[in-house]
Design a protein around this motif. Structure first.
Motif, short mmCIF file in Angstrom:
data_model
loop_
_atom_site.label_atom_id
_atom_site.label_comp_id
_atom_site.label_asym_id
_atom_site.label_seq_id
_atom_site.Cartn_x
_atom_site.Cartn_y
_atom_site.Cartn_z
N LYS A 165 0.73 -1.69 -0.02
CA LYS A 165 -0.11 -0.21 0.31
C LYS A 165 1.14 1.03 -0.50
CE LYS A 165 -3.59 2.01 2.72
NZ LYS A 165 -4.20 2.00 4.31
N ALA A 166 2.31 1.42 0.63
CA ALA A 166 2.81 2.44 0.39
C ALA A 166 3.39 2.79 -0.62
CB ALA A 166 3.99 2.05 1.99
N ILE A 167 4.24 1.88 -1.08
CA ILE A 167 4.68 1.64 -3.07
C ILE A 167 3.94 2.19 -3.12
CG2 ILE A 167 5.51 0.18 -4.11
CD1 ILE A 167 6.77 -1.82 -2.64
N GLN A 168 2.36 1.71 -3.31
CA GLN A 168 1.33 2.28 -4.28
C GLN A 168 0.88 3.90 -4.28
OE1 GLN A 168 -2.51 0.71 -3.19
NE2 GLN A 168 -3.00 0.71 -6.23
N GLU A 169 0.83 3.97 -2.63
CA GLU A 169 0.69 5.71 -2.17
C GLU A 169 2.08 6.88 -2.75
OE1 GLU A 169 0.33 5.81 1.89
OE2 GLU A 169 -1.93 4.55 1.53
N LEU A 170 3.43 6.32 -2.98
CA LEU A 170 4.51 6.56 -3.57
C LEU A 170 3.94 6.64 -4.66
CD1 LEU A 170 8.06 4.58 -1.82
CD2 LEU A 170 7.63 7.15 -1.73
N ARG A 171 3.85 5.79 -5.39
CA ARG A 171 3.70 5.68 -7.01
C ARG A 171 2.94 7.37 -7.72
NH1 ARG A 171 5.36 -0.27 -8.13
NH2 ARG A 171 6.87 -0.18 -8.33
N GLN A 172 1.45 6.83 -6.73
CA GLN A 172 0.85 8.20 -6.97
C GLN A 172 1.35 9.25 -6.98
OE1 GLN A 172 -2.75 6.27 -5.41
NE2 GLN A 172 -2.87 4.67 -6.33
N GLU A 173 1.89 9.58 -6.16
CA GLU A 173 2.14 11.16 -5.19
C GLU A 173 2.71 12.22 -6.22
OE1 GLU A 173 4.98 10.93 -1.93
OE2 GLU A 173 3.65 10.07 -0.83
N GLY A 174 2.46 12.98 -6.67
CA GLY A 174 2.53 13.60 -8.21
C GLY A 174 3.56 13.78 -8.44
N GLU A 175 5.23 13.32 -9.47
CA GLU A 175 6.12 13.45 -10.61
C GLU A 175 5.94 12.30 -10.24
OE1 GLU A 175 7.72 16.27 -11.57
OE2 GLU A 175 6.47 17.93 -11.05
N ALA A 176 5.52 11.17 -9.97
CA ALA A 176 6.55 9.54 -8.86
C ALA A 176 7.06 9.24 -10.36
CB ALA A 176 5.27 8.87 -8.22
N ASP A 177 6.51 9.17 -11.42
CA ASP A 177 6.33 8.11 -12.77
C ASP A 177 7.64 8.68 -13.01
OD1 ASP A 177 3.76 7.16 -12.40
OD2 ASP A 177 3.00 8.61 -14.23
N GLU A 178 7.99 9.59 -12.96
CA GLU A 178 9.56 10.00 -13.46
C GLU A 178 10.56 9.90 -12.52
OE1 GLU A 178 9.66 14.56 -14.03
OE2 GLU A 178 7.41 14.31 -15.40
N VAL A 179 10.55 9.30 -11.19
CA VAL A 179 11.02 9.05 -10.21
C VAL A 179 12.02 7.41 -11.00
CG1 VAL A 179 11.50 7.96 -7.98
CG2 VAL A 179 10.36 10.04 -8.21
N ASP A 180 13.55 7.19 -10.65
CA ASP A 180 14.13 6.05 -11.70
C ASP A 180 14.23 5.19 -10.11
OD1 ASP A 180 15.55 3.88 -12.01
OD2 ASP A 180 16.99 5.09 -12.65
N TRP A 181 13.02 4.39 -10.15
CA TRP A 181 13.01 3.30 -8.69
C TRP A 181 13.89 2.03 -9.17
CZ3 TRP A 181 11.18 5.88 -4.81
CH2 TRP A 181 10.14 5.90 -4.60
N ARG A 182 14.86 2.21 -10.00
CA ARG A 182 16.36 1.21 -10.07
C ARG A 182 16.76 0.73 -8.56
NH1 ARG A 182 18.03 2.28 -16.38
NH2 ARG A 182 17.53 3.83 -14.77
N GLY A 183 17.20 0.20 -7.76
CA GLY A 183 18.32 -0.40 -6.98
C GLY A 183 17.21 0.53 -5.44
N TRP A 184 15.65 0.87 -5.56
CA TRP A 184 15.26 0.99 -3.92
C TRP A 184 14.48 -0.10 -3.50
CZ3 TRP A 184 16.09 5.41 -0.84
CH2 TRP A 184 16.68 6.13 -1.64
N HIS A 185 14.44 0.16 -2.37
CA HIS A 185 13.68 -1.26 -1.78
C HIS A 185 12.78 -0.61 -0.75
CE1 HIS A 185 16.80 -4.07 -3.76
NE2 HIS A 185 16.03 -4.62 -3.37
N LEU A 186 12.05 -1.34 -0.43
CA LEU A 186 10.88 -1.10 0.62
C LEU A 186 11.20 -1.90 1.89
CD1 LEU A 186 8.99 1.50 2.12
CD2 LEU A 186 7.15 -0.34 1.76
N GLU A 187 12.21 -2.00 2.68
CA GLU A 187 12.56 -2.59 3.85
C GLU A 187 11.58 -2.59 4.76
OE1 GLU A 187 16.56 -2.44 5.15
OE2 GLU A 187 16.82 -3.28 3.46
N VAL A 188 11.43 -3.21 5.46
CA VAL A 188 10.36 -3.78 6.72
C VAL A 188 10.84 -4.35 7.93
CG1 VAL A 188 7.94 -4.54 7.54
CG2 VAL A 188 7.93 -4.11 4.89
N VAL A 189 11.10 -3.40 8.66
CA VAL A 189 12.24 -3.80 10.13
C VAL A 189 11.17 -4.12 10.77
CG1 VAL A 189 14.04 -3.54 8.67
CG2 VAL A 189 12.82 -1.60 10.11
N ASP A 190 11.93 -4.69 12.12
CA ASP A 190 11.09 -4.80 13.42
C ASP A 190 11.60 -3.73 14.43
OD1 ASP A 190 13.31 -6.15 14.20
OD2 ASP A 190 12.21 -7.76 14.52
N GLU A 191 10.94 -4.17 15.43
CA GLU A 191 11.33 -2.63 16.42
C GLU A 191 13.20 -2.88 16.84
OE1 GLU A 191 8.45 -1.02 19.39
OE2 GLU A 191 8.44 -3.58 18.81
#
Length: 75
Positions: free
Chosen positions: A34-60
């Motif tokens: 859901k967070a990734i989807q929201e990132l893509r919908q923000e402003g000019e997110a289509d122009e962002v180069d996401w190659r090499g980026w990861h969303l890491e879910v970490v615990d406490e």
């Protein structure tokens, strides 16, 4: 369980300092997508180069529970 969602690249890290409470790993995965989807919908997110980026879910404790590549993750 409390999870944090960090945006991570080779030499960059955008840290989620608040995090959210989720019931289990499946719920954390859903929230990550859901967070990734929201990132893509923000402003000019289509122009962002996401190659090499990861969303890491970490615990406490800082343990990585999930790592989703942003250039291929879809909801």
């Amino acid at each position: 369980m409390h999870c944090y969602f960090h945006l991570v690249h080779t030499h960059e890290r955008i840290v989620d300092e608040a995090g959210i409470e989720v019931s289990d790993l499946e719920a954390a995965h859903y929230q990550a997508l859901k967070a990734i989807q929201e990132l893509r919908q923000e402003g000019e997110a289509d122009e962002v180069d996401w190659r090499g980026w990861h969303l890491e879910v970490v615990d406490e404790a800082g343990n990585v529970l999930l790592s989703i590549p942003l250039n291929v993750a879809q909801h």
